[in-house]
Design a protein around this motif. Structure first.
Motif, PDB file in Angstrom:
ATOM      1  N   HIS A   1     -30.443 -20.065  -4.705  1.00 12.95           N
ATOM      2  CA  HIS A   1     -29.636 -19.228  -5.592  1.00 12.95           C
ATOM      3  C   HIS A   1     -28.313 -19.892  -5.963  1.00 12.95           C
ATOM      4  CE1 HIS A   1     -32.077 -15.521  -5.358  1.00 12.95           C
ATOM      5  NE2 HIS A   1     -32.301 -15.858  -4.102  1.00 12.95           N
ATOM      6  N   TYR A   2     -27.683 -20.559  -4.955  1.00 11.38           N
ATOM      7  CA  TYR A   2     -26.335 -21.101  -5.154  1.00 11.38           C
ATOM      8  C   TYR A   2     -26.280 -22.545  -4.641  1.00 11.38           C
ATOM      9  CZ  TYR A   2     -25.628 -16.072  -5.426  1.00 11.38           C
ATOM     10  OH  TYR A   2     -25.740 -14.742  -5.751  1.00 11.38           O
ATOM     11  N   PRO A   3     -26.834 -23.480  -5.402  1.00  6.68           N
ATOM     12  CA  PRO A   3     -26.925 -24.869  -4.932  1.00  6.68           C
ATOM     13  C   PRO A   3     -25.578 -25.564  -4.742  1.00  6.68           C
ATOM     14  CG  PRO A   3     -27.598 -24.678  -7.243  1.00  6.68           C
ATOM     15  CD  PRO A   3     -27.470 -23.293  -6.717  1.00  6.68           C
ATOM     16  N   ASP A   4     -24.519 -25.024  -5.331  1.00  6.16           N
ATOM     17  CA  ASP A   4     -23.205 -25.664  -5.209  1.00  6.16           C
ATOM     18  C   ASP A   4     -22.482 -25.291  -3.912  1.00  6.16           C
ATOM     19  OD1 ASP A   4     -23.537 -26.886  -7.654  1.00  6.16           O
ATOM     20  OD2 ASP A   4     -22.549 -25.288  -8.771  1.00  6.16           O
ATOM     21  N   ILE A   5     -22.972 -24.262  -3.218  1.00  6.97           N
ATOM     22  CA  ILE A   5     -22.346 -23.854  -1.959  1.00  6.97           C
ATOM     23  C   ILE A   5     -22.802 -24.782  -0.837  1.00  6.97           C
ATOM     24  CG2 ILE A   5     -22.214 -22.019  -0.221  1.00  6.97           C
ATOM     25  CD1 ILE A   5     -22.439 -19.980  -2.456  1.00  6.97           C
ATOM     26  N   LEU A   6     -21.887 -25.180   0.012  1.00  7.97           N
ATOM     27  CA  LEU A   6     -22.222 -26.035   1.150  1.00  7.97           C
ATOM     28  C   LEU A   6     -22.509 -25.160   2.370  1.00  7.97           C
ATOM     29  CD1 LEU A   6     -19.436 -28.718   0.676  1.00  7.97           C
ATOM     30  CD2 LEU A   6     -21.814 -28.831  -0.079  1.00  7.97           C
ATOM     31  N   VAL A   7     -23.467 -25.591   3.188  1.00  2.00           N
ATOM     32  CA  VAL A   7     -23.826 -24.841   4.395  1.00  2.00           C
ATOM     33  C   VAL A   7     -23.610 -25.722   5.621  1.00  2.00           C
ATOM     34  CG1 VAL A   7     -25.652 -23.644   5.661  1.00  2.00           C
ATOM     35  CG2 VAL A   7     -25.518 -23.430   3.165  1.00  2.00           C
ATOM     36  N   LEU A   8     -22.896 -25.166   6.585  1.00  2.00           N
ATOM     37  CA  LEU A   8     -22.674 -25.818   7.872  1.00  2.00           C
ATOM     38  C   LEU A   8     -23.262 -24.907   8.943  1.00  2.00           C
ATOM     39  CD1 LEU A   8     -21.296 -28.049   9.576  1.00  2.00           C
ATOM     40  CD2 LEU A   8     -19.201 -26.684   9.490  1.00  2.00           C
ATOM     41  N   VAL A   9     -24.223 -25.411   9.692  1.00  2.00           N
ATOM     42  CA  VAL A   9     -24.877 -24.602  10.726  1.00  2.00           C
ATOM     43  C   VAL A   9     -24.042 -24.621  11.997  1.00  2.00           C
ATOM     44  CG1 VAL A   9     -26.880 -24.484  12.272  1.00  2.00           C
ATOM     45  CG2 VAL A   9     -27.206 -24.854   9.817  1.00  2.00           C
ATOM     46  N   LEU A  10     -23.858 -23.448  12.581  1.00  2.00           N
ATOM     47  CA  LEU A  10     -23.142 -23.304  13.850  1.00  2.00           C
ATOM     48  C   LEU A  10     -24.088 -22.591  14.803  1.00  2.00           C
ATOM     49  CD1 LEU A  10     -20.428 -23.614  15.379  1.00  2.00           C
ATOM     50  CD2 LEU A  10     -19.838 -21.329  14.580  1.00  2.00           C
ATOM     51  N   SER A  11     -24.537 -23.298  15.845  1.00  2.00           N
ATOM     52  CA  SER A  11     -25.606 -22.755  16.683  1.00  2.00           C
ATOM     53  C   SER A  11     -25.405 -23.092  18.149  1.00  2.00           C
ATOM     54  CB  SER A  11     -26.954 -23.323  16.208  1.00  2.00           C
ATOM     55  OG  SER A  11     -27.998 -22.938  17.080  1.00  2.00           O
ATOM     56  N   MET A  12     -26.044 -22.292  19.013  1.00  2.38           N
ATOM     57  CA  MET A  12     -26.043 -22.588  20.440  1.00  2.38           C
ATOM     58  C   MET A  12     -27.200 -23.517  20.816  1.00  2.38           C
ATOM     59  SD  MET A  12     -27.508 -18.928  21.862  1.00  2.38           S
ATOM     60  CE  MET A  12     -27.737 -19.517  23.540  1.00  2.38           C
ATOM     61  N   HIS A  13     -28.129 -23.761  19.870  1.00  3.01           N
ATOM     62  CA  HIS A  13     -29.316 -24.572  20.146  1.00  3.01           C
ATOM     63  C   HIS A  13     -29.059 -26.040  19.832  1.00  3.01           C
ATOM     64  CE1 HIS A  13     -31.725 -20.991  20.784  1.00  3.01           C
ATOM     65  NE2 HIS A  13     -31.250 -20.506  19.666  1.00  3.01           N
ATOM     66  N   ASP A  14     -29.342 -26.913  20.809  1.00  2.00           N
ATOM     67  CA  ASP A  14     -29.097 -28.340  20.608  1.00  2.00           C
ATOM     68  C   ASP A  14     -30.383 -29.159  20.535  1.00  2.00           C
ATOM     69  OD1 ASP A  14     -29.954 -28.184  23.217  1.00  2.00           O
ATOM     70  OD2 ASP A  14     -28.260 -29.288  24.081  1.00  2.00           O
ATOM     71  N   LYS A  15     -31.527 -28.497  20.308  1.00  2.00           N
ATOM     72  CA  LYS A  15     -32.780 -29.237  20.220  1.00  2.00           C
ATOM     73  C   LYS A  15     -32.842 -30.004  18.897  1.00  2.00           C
ATOM     74  CE  LYS A  15     -35.696 -26.283  23.129  1.00  2.00           C
ATOM     75  NZ  LYS A  15     -36.937 -25.475  23.180  1.00  2.00           N
ATOM     76  N   PRO A  16     -33.286 -31.266  18.941  1.00  2.00           N
ATOM     77  CA  PRO A  16     -33.356 -32.077  17.712  1.00  2.00           C
ATOM     78  C   PRO A  16     -34.185 -31.434  16.609  1.00  2.00           C
ATOM     79  CG  PRO A  16     -33.629 -33.477  19.631  1.00  2.00           C
ATOM     80  CD  PRO A  16     -33.651 -32.060  20.135  1.00  2.00           C
TER      81      PRO A  16
END
Length: 212
Positions: free
Chosen positions: A77-92
């Motif tokens: 919907h909004y390709p110009d928005i940047l996404v940064l994931v913030l998670s407790m999971h560290d699996k590759p």
């Protein structure tokens, strides 16, 4: 007061207390302004349209569905928005899936506050960011051979040869149920979901000469 240089951020996490903590942490930094919050992927897409953030800070596991799926849909919907994931999971595999969905970085929730700010600045500057612990893990992945027992490696070798559970049981003098258990353990250890992915992994490993 804010100005055009502010970085507008949308927080997406299904825990209000987590969002409160993130908001306080981010708004203590210069130029970072939280313009919206969402508790699910659906809310994130709606909020993105309403507040037009520069960057979305996205959780992975939420009650309403996966943040990785939400990332892919939001960017449609909004390709110009940047996404940064913030998670407790560290699996590759989580990292790989998030980046494949279009995320520009992956930060662990237990990272220091300055790391999250650095991640935002890096992504906004056009870069890719991983938490230090993840970067080390991705650069030096644990050898998958060390995860499997010798018996599990034998089962995997027979899977690569296209043998059924019944054929493997006969070849290794095991019960079919035991072979099924070995299959489940192999998939769990390697983070593999379906049978097709397991077969593909087994064949690739055979081609690389990776069996006893």
């Amino acid at each position: 007061m804010s100005d055009a240089s502010d970085i507008k951020i949308l927080l997406v996490d299904d825990h209000p207390l987590v969002r409160d903590g993130l908001r306080a942490r981010l708004e203590a930094a210069p130029r970072l302004r939280v313009v919206g919050e969402a508790g699910s992927g659906e809310e994130a897409i709606a909020q993105a349209g309403a507040c037009r953030p520069d960057l979305v800070l996205m959780d992975v596991n939420m009650k309403g569905g996966s943040g990785i799926e939400a990332t892919a849909r939001l960017l449609e919907h909004y390709p110009d928005i940047l996404v940064l994931v913030l998670s407790m999971h560290d699996k590759p595999e989580y990292v790989a899936q998030a980046m494949a969905a279009g995320a520009r970085g992956y930060v662990l929730k237990d990272a220091p506050g300055k790391d999250i700010v650095l991640a935002i600045d890096t992504v906004m500057g056009g870069g890719i960011y991983y938490s230090a612990a993840l970067a080390r893990q991705l650069a030096n992945p644990a050898p998958q051979d060390t995860l499997l027992t010798l018996r599990e490696q034998e089962v995997l070798r027979h899977i690569a040869d296209g043998q059924s559970n019944k054929q493997i049981a006969r070849a290794l003098d095991l019960s079919v149920r035991t072979v099924e258990t070995h299959r489940l353990n192999i998939k769990r250890k390697l983070g593999i979901e379906g049978q097709a992915e397991l077969i593909r992994f087994a064949v690739q490993r055979a081609e690389n000469g990776g069996y006893p």
